[in-house]
Structure formats: C-alpha cells, structure tokens
Design a protein around this motif. Structure first.
Motif, PDB file in Angstrom:
ATOM      1  N   UNK A  92     -50.848   9.422   9.681  1.00 34.84           N
ATOM      2  CA  UNK A  92     -50.450   8.842  10.694  1.00 34.84           C
ATOM      3  C   UNK A  92     -51.916   7.840  11.354  1.00 34.84           C
ATOM      4  N   UNK A  93     -51.388   6.597  11.580  1.00 32.98           N
ATOM      5  CA  UNK A  93     -51.922   5.531  11.928  1.00 32.98           C
ATOM      6  C   UNK A  93     -51.504   4.550  13.273  1.00 32.98           C
ATOM      7  N   UNK A  94     -52.370   3.962  13.889  1.00 33.62           N
ATOM      8  CA  UNK A  94     -51.751   3.147  15.368  1.00 33.62           C
ATOM      9  C   UNK A  94     -52.470   1.626  15.354  1.00 33.62           C
ATOM     10  N   UNK A  95     -51.660   0.560  15.574  1.00 35.30           N
ATOM     11  CA  UNK A  95     -53.120  -0.261  15.576  1.00 35.30           C
ATOM     12  C   UNK A  95     -52.670  -1.233  16.836  1.00 35.30           C
ATOM     13  N   UNK A  96     -53.631  -2.579  16.799  1.00 32.42           N
ATOM     14  CA  UNK A  96     -53.143  -3.590  17.343  1.00 32.42           C
ATOM     15  C   UNK A  96     -53.252  -4.853  16.671  1.00 32.42           C
ATOM     16  N   UNK A  97     -52.030  -5.271  16.430  1.00 39.12           N
ATOM     17  CA  UNK A  97     -53.354  -7.366  15.473  1.00 39.12           C
ATOM     18  C   UNK A  97     -52.016  -8.304  16.060  1.00 39.12           C
ATOM     19  N   UNK A  98     -53.358  -9.237  15.849  1.00 35.53           N
ATOM     20  CA  UNK A  98     -53.196 -10.144  16.216  1.00 35.53           C
ATOM     21  C   UNK A  98     -53.615 -11.577  15.637  1.00 35.53           C
ATOM     22  N   UNK A  99     -52.295 -12.670  15.508  1.00 35.18           N
ATOM     23  CA  UNK A  99     -52.035 -14.154  14.564  1.00 35.18           C
ATOM     24  C   UNK A  99     -53.154 -15.101  15.986  1.00 35.18           C
ATOM     25  N   UNK A 100     -54.181 -15.744  14.850  1.00 37.05           N
ATOM     26  CA  UNK A 100     -55.207 -16.859  15.903  1.00 37.05           C
ATOM     27  C   UNK A 100     -54.471 -18.218  14.832  1.00 37.05           C
ATOM     28  N   UNK A 101     -54.569 -19.090  16.048  1.00 32.62           N
ATOM     29  CA  UNK A 101     -54.550 -19.977  15.895  1.00 32.62           C
ATOM     30  C   UNK A 101     -54.740 -21.146  14.677  1.00 32.62           C
ATOM     31  N   UNK A 102     -55.670 -20.514  14.073  1.00 35.57           N
ATOM     32  CA  UNK A 102     -56.001 -21.278  13.262  1.00 35.57           C
ATOM     33  C   UNK A 102     -55.641 -20.760  12.031  1.00 35.57           C
ATOM     34  N   UNK A 103     -54.490 -19.427  12.297  1.00 36.14           N
ATOM     35  CA  UNK A 103     -54.253 -18.810  10.042  1.00 36.14           C
ATOM     36  C   UNK A 103     -54.472 -17.556  10.425  1.00 36.14           C
ATOM     37  N   UNK A 104     -55.939 -17.238  10.932  1.00 37.79           N
ATOM     38  CA  UNK A 104     -55.895 -15.689  10.933  1.00 37.79           C
ATOM     39  C   UNK A 104     -55.977 -14.757  11.176  1.00 37.79           C
ATOM     40  N   UNK A 105     -55.511 -13.495  11.145  1.00 37.23           N
ATOM     41  CA  UNK A 105     -55.608 -12.589  11.477  1.00 37.23           C
ATOM     42  C   UNK A 105     -56.092 -11.771  11.977  1.00 37.23           C
ATOM     43  N   UNK A 106     -56.005 -10.464  13.080  1.00 39.45           N
ATOM     44  CA  UNK A 106     -57.056  -9.667  13.490  1.00 39.45           C
ATOM     45  C   UNK A 106     -56.264  -8.372  13.628  1.00 39.45           C
ATOM     46  N   UNK A 107     -57.276  -7.227  13.245  1.00 41.74           N
ATOM     47  CA  UNK A 107     -56.070  -6.030  13.905  1.00 41.74           C
ATOM     48  C   UNK A 107     -57.681  -5.004  13.643  1.00 41.74           C
ATOM     49  N   UNK A 108     -56.866  -3.747  14.819  1.00 44.98           N
ATOM     50  CA  UNK A 108     -57.562  -2.851  15.641  1.00 44.98           C
ATOM     51  C   UNK A 108     -56.936  -1.173  15.513  1.00 44.98           C
ATOM     52  N   UNK A 109     -57.562  -0.126  14.952  1.00 47.13           N
ATOM     53  CA  UNK A 109     -56.998   0.815  15.589  1.00 47.13           C
ATOM     54  C   UNK A 109     -57.929   2.235  14.695  1.00 47.13           C
ATOM     55  N   UNK A 110     -56.000   3.102  14.805  1.00 48.12           N
ATOM     56  CA  UNK A 110     -57.099   4.933  14.260  1.00 48.12           C
ATOM     57  C   UNK A 110     -56.457   4.971  13.481  1.00 48.12           C
ATOM     58  N   UNK A 111     -56.616   5.802  12.885  1.00 48.97           N
ATOM     59  CA  UNK A 111     -55.894   6.417  11.800  1.00 48.97           C
ATOM     60  C   UNK A 111     -55.874   8.442  11.746  1.00 48.97           C
ATOM     61  N   UNK A 112     -55.295   9.825  10.850  1.00 50.23           N
ATOM     62  CA  UNK A 112     -55.832  10.915  11.344  1.00 50.23           C
ATOM     63  C   UNK A 112     -54.662  10.955  10.183  1.00 50.23           C
ATOM     64  N   UNK A 113     -55.924  11.227   8.401  1.00 49.81           N
ATOM     65  CA  UNK A 113     -55.758  11.943   7.451  1.00 49.81           C
ATOM     66  C   UNK A 113     -55.562  13.644   7.727  1.00 49.81           C
ATOM     67  N   UNK A 114     -54.042  14.104   7.181  1.00 50.72           N
ATOM     68  CA  UNK A 114     -54.658  15.483   7.542  1.00 50.72           C
ATOM     69  C   UNK A 114     -53.913  16.238   6.275  1.00 50.72           C
ATOM     70  N   UNK A 115     -54.808  17.069   5.873  1.00 54.48           N
ATOM     71  CA  UNK A 115     -54.913  17.932   4.456  1.00 54.48           C
ATOM     72  C   UNK A 115     -53.470  18.982   4.781  1.00 54.48           C
ATOM     73  N   UNK A 116     -52.738  19.228   4.253  1.00 53.92           N
ATOM     74  CA  UNK A 116     -51.880  20.303   4.130  1.00 53.92           C
ATOM     75  C   UNK A 116     -52.356  21.538   3.698  1.00 53.92           C
ATOM     76  N   UNK A 117     -52.350  22.732   5.085  1.00 53.44           N
ATOM     77  CA  UNK A 117     -53.517  23.576   4.062  1.00 53.44           C
ATOM     78  C   UNK A 117     -54.804  23.561   4.054  1.00 53.44           C
ATOM     79  N   UNK A 118     -55.502  22.768   4.211  1.00 53.97           N
ATOM     80  CA  UNK A 118     -56.750  22.564   4.379  1.00 53.97           C
ATOM     81  C   UNK A 118     -57.449  21.790   5.414  1.00 53.97           C
ATOM     82  N   UNK A 119     -56.970  22.266   6.645  1.00 57.59           N
ATOM     83  CA  UNK A 119     -57.365  20.916   7.400  1.00 57.59           C
ATOM     84  C   UNK A 119     -58.992  20.432   7.241  1.00 57.59           C
TER      85      UNK A 119
END
Length: 237
Positions: A92-119
């Motif tokens: 699962x992941x969530x973040x924020x992205x923003x497009x710059x006037x130059x045409x470039x974009x940046x984003x930042x966020x956090x993710x959580x990886x969970x292995x079912x039956x072997x946490x």
C-alpha cells in the motif's frame, strides 16, 4: 526468511485496511482518476531478486489520483520465497505529486510492503523523486529493509518511443545497505531493459512487455537472482 504466524492477524488487518482504502478511492470525486490493472508475469522480480522463484505470478494494482495532487494505491502479487511460508505480497502506498512550470514533476510518499503469513520480511519505505516526460529518478529509504537493516535505493527509469506503438524501456537501480545485513555486499546494482507495446481492446488497454534483466552478485544474500529473460501482459481499465 522464517514463518511467523503470530503476525498473521496483524498482516491480514493491514491487507484489509489497504483494500478498504482502495474501495473508498473508487467512490472518489468526479475530478479524481482511478485505474485498475490486472497482470500476469513470467516471474515476479523486484530490484533484481526473484520473489516467485522462477514461477509465473498473477498481480493486481489499483491506483487513485486526486485532482489536488494526492495519490494512493495498492498492489498485490503471488510470491514464493525460500524458507518462508509467505504466499502473497501486498503493498500500500500514498503520496503527493506536483507539476512544476518547467514541465518537470516531483513526488514524495511512503509505502508499506506486507508479506502474508510471514510478516518478519515486511518493511516500510519513504521515497521522493523527480520525473520528466520520458525519464524519472527516485530515492527510497527504509529503516528495516526485509527486517535486515537500514537501506537506500536509487533508481533511474526511462523509455524511448519506437514509432507509434512500440517503446524501449530501461531501468537501473543501486541498493546500498546503510547498516545491518551481516556479510552481504554493501551495495548491488540491478539493470532491466524491455520492448513494450500497447494494444487497445474493447475490454481495456493491453500492455505486453518482453525484456532482459541482470543483478550484481551478492554472496551474502540467500534469495535467488531473477531470470535474465522475462515477459508480462497487463490489462488496464
């Protein structure tokens, strides 16, 4: 990687929570966009490692982009790991992205990886990146990558159109251990190149990809390297 069934209940709760977020996203505002992708890959590989031990893996991905710039989503895949009872990986992941006037974009966020039956192999990462039309770069940091130690992962991704329907994609990644992991190499590189095409159908857009991948040898790592040749097909709608 050893099974830890005491964490099954917590793992299942996290997976259900991610599903709840995904379902709520489907009912978002009119300006938001939600996409679902179903895939079948010849082998599930991540950063040069095989997470399916050479076997095909079905996958599901849900992405939600809000008009405000916030985004979130969920990914699930069948996995097979050595000395582990894990049967699936949910991210699962969530973040924020923003497009710059130059045409470039940046984003930042956090993710959580969970292995079912072997946490014990589950981990959290924070990431930030920049992107242009045909290229992107991202840095991910984890306080306990696969429960082994602090890590940093830098990746570069890009593609080049080859006519109207085909494109050449490329990926280069560098994983560096900041602490832990015993006798494993402090850094390792993984590379990936593929030829991809998209086909429009009545059910949605079908994407087909065939390519090669490689990873630097790591004598202290028990997980197998991904096979050199890979292929996959995805249906997005």
């Amino acid at each position: 990687m050893y099974p830890d069934r005491r964490n099954d209940r917590r793992t299942l709760s996290l997976a259900l929570a991610g599903l709840t977020v995904a379902l709520s996203a489907l009912g978002g505002g009119a300006q938001a966009q939600t996409g679902t992708t179903v895939s079948l890959v010849s082998e599930y590989s991540l950063r040069g490692l095989s997470l399916s031990e050479g076997h095909p893996a079905p996958q599901l991905r849900i992405d939600h982009d809000a008009d405000s710039g916030w985004y979130w989503g969920a990914f699930a895949s069948r996995v097979r790991l050595r000395a582990s009872s894990a049967t699936a990986l949910a991210i699962g992941y969530a973040g924020y992205a923003r497009r710059l006037p130059s045409g470039w974009s940046w984003d930042a966020g956090v993710s959580r990886a969970v292995f079912l039956r072997d946490a014990r192999n589950s981990y959290v990462e924070a990431y930030a990146g920049i992107s242009a039309d045909h290229a992107s770069a991202r840095l991910s940091l984890s306080p306990s990558y696969y429960g082994a130690g602090r890590s940093a992962y830098l990746e570069l991704n890009g593609f080049r159109p080859l006519g109207e329907r085909w494109r050449l994609t490329g990926h280069a990644g560098l994983l560096h251990w900041l602490s832990g992991y015993g006798a494993a190499a402090r850094s390792r590189i993984d590379l990936r190149a593929a030829l991809a095409t998209d086909i429009a159908t009545s059910s949605g857009d079908v994407s087909i990809e065939v390519g090669l991948q490689a990873r630097q040898r790591d004598p202290g790592l028990g997980a197998p390297r991904a096979r050199a040749l890979f292929a996959g097909a995805s249906l997005g709608f």
